[in-house]
Scaffold this active site. Structure first.
Site, PDB file in Angstrom:
ATOM      1  N   LYS A 133      14.703  34.785 154.073  1.00  0.00           N
ATOM      2  CA  LYS A 133      14.543  35.958 153.764  1.00  0.00           C
ATOM      3  C   LYS A 133      13.432  36.422 152.497  1.00  0.00           C
ATOM      4  O   LYS A 133      12.604  37.106 152.408  1.00  0.00           O
ATOM      5  CB  LYS A 133      15.649  36.623 153.294  1.00  0.00           C
ATOM      6  CG  LYS A 133      17.051  36.920 154.596  1.00  0.00           C
ATOM      7  CD  LYS A 133      18.092  37.156 154.518  1.00  0.00           C
ATOM      8  CE  LYS A 133      18.820  37.686 155.398  1.00  0.00           C
ATOM      9  NZ  LYS A 133      20.268  38.604 155.099  1.00  0.00           N
TER      10      LYS A 133
ATOM     11  N   ASN B 147      15.051  40.947 154.987  1.00  0.00           N
ATOM     12  CA  ASN B 147      14.994  41.057 156.339  1.00  0.00           C
ATOM     13  C   ASN B 147      15.417  41.431 157.615  1.00  0.00           C
ATOM     14  O   ASN B 147      15.374  41.366 158.939  1.00  0.00           O
ATOM     15  CB  ASN B 147      17.015  41.247 156.163  1.00  0.00           C
ATOM     16  CG  ASN B 147      17.338  42.350 156.475  1.00  0.00           C
ATOM     17  OD1 ASN B 147      16.920  43.526 155.935  1.00  0.00           O
ATOM     18  ND2 ASN B 147      18.638  42.843 156.861  1.00  0.00           N
TER      19      ASN B 147
ATOM     20  N   ASP C 164      21.222  44.747 153.765  1.00  0.00           N
ATOM     21  CA  ASP C 164      21.774  43.665 153.740  1.00  0.00           C
ATOM     22  C   ASP C 164      22.794  44.516 152.579  1.00  0.00           C
ATOM     23  O   ASP C 164      23.945  44.116 152.748  1.00  0.00           O
ATOM     24  CB  ASP C 164      21.818  41.931 153.329  1.00  0.00           C
ATOM     25  CG  ASP C 164      20.903  41.290 154.418  1.00  0.00           C
ATOM     26  OD1 ASP C 164      21.489  41.641 154.962  1.00  0.00           O
ATOM     27  OD2 ASP C 164      20.441  40.235 154.730  1.00  0.00           O
TER      28      ASP C 164
ATOM     29  N   GLY D  77      27.416  32.056 145.672  1.00  0.00           N
ATOM     30  CA  GLY D  77      25.503  32.110 146.841  1.00  0.00           C
ATOM     31  C   GLY D  77      24.420  33.016 145.796  1.00  0.00           C
ATOM     32  O   GLY D  77      24.527  33.980 144.424  1.00  0.00           O
ATOM     33  N   ALA D  78      23.140  32.778 145.924  1.00  0.00           N
ATOM     34  CA  ALA D  78      22.364  33.415 145.286  1.00  0.00           C
ATOM     35  C   ALA D  78      20.736  32.987 146.505  1.00  0.00           C
ATOM     36  O   ALA D  78      19.664  33.500 145.536  1.00  0.00           O
ATOM     37  CB  ALA D  78      21.784  32.538 144.236  1.00  0.00           C
TER      38      ALA D  78
ATOM     39  N   GLY E 214      18.708  34.949 149.879  1.00  0.00           N
ATOM     40  CA  GLY E 214      18.837  36.029 150.503  1.00  0.00           C
ATOM     41  C   GLY E 214      19.346  37.085 149.997  1.00  0.00           C
ATOM     42  O   GLY E 214      19.124  38.486 150.136  1.00  0.00           O
TER      43      GLY E 214
ATOM     44  N   ASN F 171      26.360  29.620 142.103  1.00  0.00           N
ATOM     45  CA  ASN F 171      25.505  29.109 143.146  1.00  0.00           C
ATOM     46  C   ASN F 171      25.335  27.655 142.781  1.00  0.00           C
ATOM     47  O   ASN F 171      25.318  26.833 142.087  1.00  0.00           O
ATOM     48  CB  ASN F 171      24.487  29.558 143.143  1.00  0.00           C
ATOM     49  CG  ASN F 171      23.402  28.837 144.262  1.00  0.00           C
ATOM     50  OD1 ASN F 171      24.015  29.223 145.589  1.00  0.00           O
ATOM     51  ND2 ASN F 171      22.024  28.728 143.901  1.00  0.00           N
ATOM     52  N   ARG F 172      25.039  26.426 143.793  1.00  0.00           N
ATOM     53  CA  ARG F 172      25.339  24.842 143.524  1.00  0.00           C
ATOM     54  C   ARG F 172      24.153  24.977 142.072  1.00  0.00           C
ATOM     55  O   ARG F 172      23.614  24.343 141.840  1.00  0.00           O
ATOM     56  CB  ARG F 172      24.481  24.584 144.799  1.00  0.00           C
ATOM     57  CG  ARG F 172      24.492  22.704 144.831  1.00  0.00           C
ATOM     58  CD  ARG F 172      24.845  22.484 146.361  1.00  0.00           C
ATOM     59  NE  ARG F 172      23.506  22.789 147.299  1.00  0.00           N
ATOM     60  CZ  ARG F 172      23.037  22.941 148.303  1.00  0.00           C
ATOM     61  NH1 ARG F 172      24.212  22.296 149.224  1.00  0.00           N
ATOM     62  NH2 ARG F 172      21.976  23.651 148.878  1.00  0.00           N
TER      63      ARG F 172
ATOM     64  N   GLY G  91      32.468  39.443 157.807  1.00  0.00           N
ATOM     65  CA  GLY G  91      30.859  39.322 157.394  1.00  0.00           C
ATOM     66  C   GLY G  91      29.863  40.070 158.813  1.00  0.00           C
ATOM     67  O   GLY G  91      29.233  40.260 158.131  1.00  0.00           O
TER      68      GLY G  91
END
Length: 278
Positions: free
Chosen positions: A79, A100, A116, A140-141, A143, A164-165, A252
């Site tokens: 994305k 997207n 999204d 999460g970070a 798209g 986020n990791r 989801g």
């Protein structure tokens, strides 16, 4: 819309919509999008295209020259990269730099958009979950996560913490949103769900049975809603664990169903759909 609505027969006038992904085996969007096009009377078909990230630019470049190509739908992990390959970005895609869906013009010009975020918030509201005023942990970070973060901030959440990791990627999302939403408490945080009343997994964790859980379910507050972006499986291990604790869950698939009409409307003039699909 009936789940049994058939995709119209493919002929020489059928417009093609590749769905770029890597991997593609989990995709549910093509079937759902094809049913929506059939219901709208649009002669189009969406097909999954598994494309490695290293081949993305040349693939998109080649698709510019296919007159049967109406555009592209884009998912993990492409994305952000696809947004950089577009000639123009519109709406949320312009300032979030993720897309997207991409519309191809008759001259091969590519215009990207991002639904999204609006789809995710519409999906929450359609299921009776109002984001306004909530304290949200978004894991999460990428798209989709970036778009969801923007839409949640725009929906008036009280607090939005992004875990986020890579902390640098989370900080980038916070920086993108901070000036636009000064009333929202935005910050980078560890993936600890304690103290939040909406916990959203916007990573791909949960697609594989061996994946680690994105958060510790035992740390989620009683009364919180646990939400996913992963669509396959429909009920991820995180959602199973949340249900076991008596927490409300949000699958989801609602992000997809809420934006099908928007995707079709963007790709095909006159095929505009509602924000929340039946």
């Amino acid at each position: 819309m009936s789940a049994l609505t058939p995709v119209r027969e493919i002929d020489g006038r059928t417009r093609i919509v590749p769905l770029l992904a890597h991997p593609s085996h989990h995709l549910r969007t093509p079937a759902a999008f094809n049913r929506r096009c059939a219901a709208l009377g649009v002669n189009a078909v969406c097909i999954p295209w598994q494309v490695e990230p290293r081949h993305l630019a040349e693939t998109v470049g080649a698709l510019r020259h296919g007159d049967s190509i109406a555009g592209l739908i884009v998912t993990v992990p492409h994305k952000a990269a696809v947004a950089e390959l577009c000639d123009e970005l519109t709406g949320d895609a312009r300032h979030l730099r993720v897309a997207n869906v991409v519309r191809r013009g008759a001259d091969g010009r590519l215009v990207g958009a991002m639904f999204d975020g609006v789809g995710y918030v519409a999906g929450l509201r359609h299921r009776g979950i109002e984001p306004a005023g909530r304290r949200v942990l978004l894991v999460g970070a990428g798209g989709a996560a970036t778009a969801i973060a923007g839409a949640l901030a725009g929906a008036g959440v009280a607090e939005l913490a992004i875990a986020n990791r890579s902390a640098a990627k989370a900080e980038r999302v916070v920086d993108l949103l901070r000036d636009a939403y000064p009333s929202v408490a935005l910050r980078v945080a560890p993936p600890d769900p304690a103290g939040f009343d909406l916990v959203v997994n916007a990573t791909s964790l949960g697609m594989q049975p061996t994946d680690a859980l994105p958060v510790d379910p035992a740390r989620i507050d009683v009364g919180a809603v646990v939400a996913e972006v992963v669509m396959q499986p429909a009920v991820t291990p995180l959602l199973v664990a949340a249900q076991a604790r008596g927490l409300a869950i949000h699958e989801g698939e609602h992000m997809l169903t809420a934006q099908l009409g928007l995707l079709a409307g963007f790709l095909f003039a006159g095929a505009a759909g509602e924000a929340v699909a039946a």
